[in-house]
Scaffold this active site. Structure first.
Site, PDB file in Angstrom:
ATOM      1  N   HIS A   1     -42.110 -66.394   0.446  1.00 48.13           N
ATOM      2  CA  HIS A   1     -42.506 -66.133  -0.944  1.00 48.13           C
ATOM      3  C   HIS A   1     -43.995 -66.448  -1.142  1.00 48.13           C
ATOM      4  O   HIS A   1     -44.709 -65.726  -1.825  1.00 48.13           O
ATOM      5  CB  HIS A   1     -41.714 -67.027  -1.906  1.00 48.13           C
ATOM      6  CG  HIS A   1     -40.248 -66.754  -1.944  1.00 48.13           C
ATOM      7  ND1 HIS A   1     -39.317 -67.630  -1.459  1.00 48.13           N
ATOM      8  CD2 HIS A   1     -39.550 -65.696  -2.421  1.00 48.13           C
ATOM      9  CE1 HIS A   1     -38.099 -67.153  -1.645  1.00 48.13           C
ATOM     10  NE2 HIS A   1     -38.202 -65.966  -2.211  1.00 48.13           N
TER      11      HIS A   1
ATOM     12  N   SER B   1     -35.492 -66.961   4.561  1.00 44.44           N
ATOM     13  CA  SER B   1     -34.672 -66.474   3.459  1.00 44.44           C
ATOM     14  C   SER B   1     -34.146 -67.681   2.708  1.00 44.44           C
ATOM     15  O   SER B   1     -33.820 -68.706   3.329  1.00 44.44           O
ATOM     16  CB  SER B   1     -33.483 -65.669   4.020  1.00 44.44           C
ATOM     17  OG  SER B   1     -32.469 -65.568   3.041  1.00 44.44           O
ATOM     18  N   SER B   2     -34.040 -67.565   1.387  1.00 43.53           N
ATOM     19  CA  SER B   2     -33.493 -68.692   0.616  1.00 43.53           C
ATOM     20  C   SER B   2     -32.063 -68.971   1.052  1.00 43.53           C
ATOM     21  O   SER B   2     -31.589 -70.105   0.990  1.00 43.53           O
ATOM     22  CB  SER B   2     -33.518 -68.372  -0.878  1.00 43.53           C
ATOM     23  OG  SER B   2     -34.835 -68.049  -1.261  1.00 43.53           O
TER      24      SER B   2
END
Ligand code: PAF
Length: 283
Positions: A38, A187-188
């Protein structure tokens, strides 16, 4: 010294805060639980704009019943700390009521045929929910540029198409996938993996590397997909949803030229996706 971004939670506060940000406006939309992937989107947005606005919002309309909407990690304080390091200017972290003040939207977006395959085949309402929230947030923030990750390659293609088809006049920039040193795409949802599952999940990036190697040695589309499938099959913990070689715009199967090798698999109960762009020069 790092300067904390302003954090606003309502549309009214957002409107006021945006007035204080003159110049070219960049947008990075997230669902929070931020990681280096992000933050790389914020860095990319900065290259194109004077100011970067980041949204942190777990959007209910893109989750189907039984998916992980409730369990999705919500870590706003840590997210704001990370966005301070990444030099974001403004964070919009609204409630569901602030984004959907009139309840369910009656006018919605049909994301078209690209949304019916791969991720869309498994999650039939997902991309309509993504397009709805992206369109609403575009209207609330009115960015000049919006940056989305190549990690969600199909989402990126659909958003580009929506912006083009609906003349939204926003430049959409795609940013490369960020990987951990061992190859796992950030990735979260990696937060759901146990230590053992995290090791098992490395099979996804290994499968893509096998596909890349097959493409580099001039193998045809079928062989490229088979190479990736064989690697996935070597990990009993991987429950494969799809492996496909598709056109980067339509997400329909391709056999020549630039292509996305995309895959999805469950490791335990965690569904992971990954992809790589490659060139198919049939042998
Ligand atoms: O990619 C995501 O995290 C989400 O789909 C997005 C673009 C923030 C919309 O909720």
């Amino acid at each position: 010294m790092n300067h904390s971004p302003s954090v606003v939670h309502t549309r009214t506060a957002l409107r006021e805060a945006l007035n204080d940000l003159p110049g070219k406006r960049g947008l990075v939309m997230t669902m929070g639980a931020l990681h280096e992937g992000h933050l790389s989107l914020v860095t990319e947005a900065r290259k194109h704009c004077d100011h970067v606005v980041v949204t942190v919002f777990v959007n209910p309309t893109q989750f189907a019943p039984g998916e992980d909407f409730d369990a999705y990690p919500r870590t706003l304080d840590a997210d704001v700390a990370a966005l301070t390091r990444a030099h974001a200017d403004l964070v919009f972290a609204p409630s569901v009521e602030d984004v959907y003040p009139h309840g369910d939207a009656q006018v919605t977006i049909n994301p078209g045929p690209t949304a019916q395959v791969l991720e869309g085949a498994t999650r039939p309402t997902h991309f309509a929910g993504v397009c709805l929230v992206v369109h609403k947030v575009f209207n609330l923030i009115r960015p000049d540029v919006a940056v989305f990750g190549q990690k969600d390659a199909q989402q990126l293609a659909i958003i580009r198409q929506m912006v083009r088809d609906l003349d939204m006049g926003i430049e959409i920039v795609g940013a490369p996938i960020v990987r951990a040193e061992d190859g796992l795409a950030l990735s979260s949802r990696n937060a759901y993996l146990s230590a053992t599952e995290r090791t098992q999940a490395l099979v996804l990036s290994r499968a893509l590397q096998a596909g890349q190697r097959a493409a580099s040695s001039g193998k045809n589309a079928e062989t490229i997909v088979r190479s990736a499938r064989e690697v996935l099959a070597s990990e009993p913990a991987a429950d494969v949803d799809y492996v496909a070689l598709v056109d980067p715009t339509t997400f329909l199967p391709v056999s020549r030229g630039e292509a996305v090798l995309a895959l999805a698999a469950k490791i335990g109960t965690t569904r992971l996706i990954d992809n790589t762009v490659l060139e198919v020069n049939d042998d």
